[in-house]
Write a protein that holds these residues in place. Sequence first.
Motif, PDB file in Angstrom:
ATOM      1  N   GLU A 132      -4.964   3.321   4.572  1.00 58.24           N
ATOM      2  CA  GLU A 132      -5.140   1.873   4.639  1.00 58.24           C
ATOM      3  C   GLU A 132      -3.872   1.198   5.166  1.00 58.24           C
ATOM      4  OE1 GLU A 132      -7.981   0.155   4.284  1.00 58.24           O
ATOM      5  OE2 GLU A 132      -8.941   2.097   3.998  1.00 58.24           O
ATOM      6  N   LEU A 189       0.826  -1.198   0.000  1.00 57.51           N
ATOM      7  CA  LEU A 189       0.000   0.000   0.000  1.00 57.51           C
ATOM      8  C   LEU A 189       0.868   1.259   0.000  1.00 57.51           C
ATOM      9  CD1 LEU A 189      -2.613  -1.272   2.575  1.00 57.51           C
ATOM     10  CD2 LEU A 189      -3.093  -0.789   0.166  1.00 57.51           C
ATOM     11  N   ALA A 244      -8.416  -1.945  -1.535  1.00 62.20           N
ATOM     12  CA  ALA A 244      -7.239  -1.078  -1.492  1.00 62.20           C
ATOM     13  C   ALA A 244      -5.999  -1.852  -1.929  1.00 62.20           C
ATOM     14  CB  ALA A 244      -7.046  -0.506  -0.094  1.00 62.20           C
ATOM     15  N   TRP A 299      -5.625   7.811   0.412  1.00 59.38           N
ATOM     16  CA  TRP A 299      -6.441   6.672   0.855  1.00 59.38           C
ATOM     17  C   TRP A 299      -5.555   5.451   1.104  1.00 59.38           C
ATOM     18  CZ3 TRP A 299      -8.172   2.642  -2.874  1.00 59.38           C
ATOM     19  CH2 TRP A 299      -8.980   1.669  -2.274  1.00 59.38           C
ATOM     20  N   LEU A 300      -4.614   5.173   0.189  1.00 59.20           N
ATOM     21  CA  LEU A 300      -3.727   4.027   0.365  1.00 59.20           C
ATOM     22  C   LEU A 300      -2.849   4.185   1.607  1.00 59.20           C
ATOM     23  CD1 LEU A 300      -2.716   3.384  -3.352  1.00 59.20           C
ATOM     24  CD2 LEU A 300      -4.328   2.053  -1.958  1.00 59.20           C
ATOM     25  N   ALA A 348      -3.535  -1.077  -5.046  1.00 57.50           N
ATOM     26  CA  ALA A 348      -2.089  -0.951  -4.855  1.00 57.50           C
ATOM     27  C   ALA A 348      -1.335  -1.894  -5.782  1.00 57.50           C
ATOM     28  CB  ALA A 348      -1.725  -1.220  -3.395  1.00 57.50           C
ATOM     29  N   ALA A 397       1.233   4.164  -2.921  1.00 57.40           N
ATOM     30  CA  ALA A 397       0.983   5.569  -2.579  1.00 57.40           C
ATOM     31  C   ALA A 397       2.174   6.427  -2.969  1.00 57.40           C
ATOM     32  CB  ALA A 397       0.681   5.712  -1.088  1.00 57.40           C
TER      33      ALA A 397
END
Length: 114
Positions: A85, A8, A101, A81-82, A105, A12
């Motif tokens: 998470e 993740l 998620a 958001w990632l 990713a 990001a």
Amino acid sequence: MTTAAGELRTAANKLLALTDAATPGPWATADGTIPHGHRVGTVDKTDWVAWTGAITEERSEADAAFIAAMHPGVASAIAAWLQVEAFRVLHNGRNAITHHALAVARAINGGEQR
């Protein structure tokens, strides 16, 4: 072995790097069509960022609209958001993984989507 939180965070960070290097958004498609194809640019029309193909190409107009919708502001929001998470997974354990998620990713990272 890569952890879910690592995947993740990697996605990001990749999105943020791409966002920083790209022409700032929001983006829009050109009004109407131009002789050589469809184009995408900044809303204020000071910069053009993509040409999607000839007017006659079946998906050229739809591709331009898609590219415009996925401008750097959208990528920044997805990256945020990632990151959230990844934080959740690190602090709440593997059961906190949001599989959607993780799928996003993995798509960004170019890996397998399980």
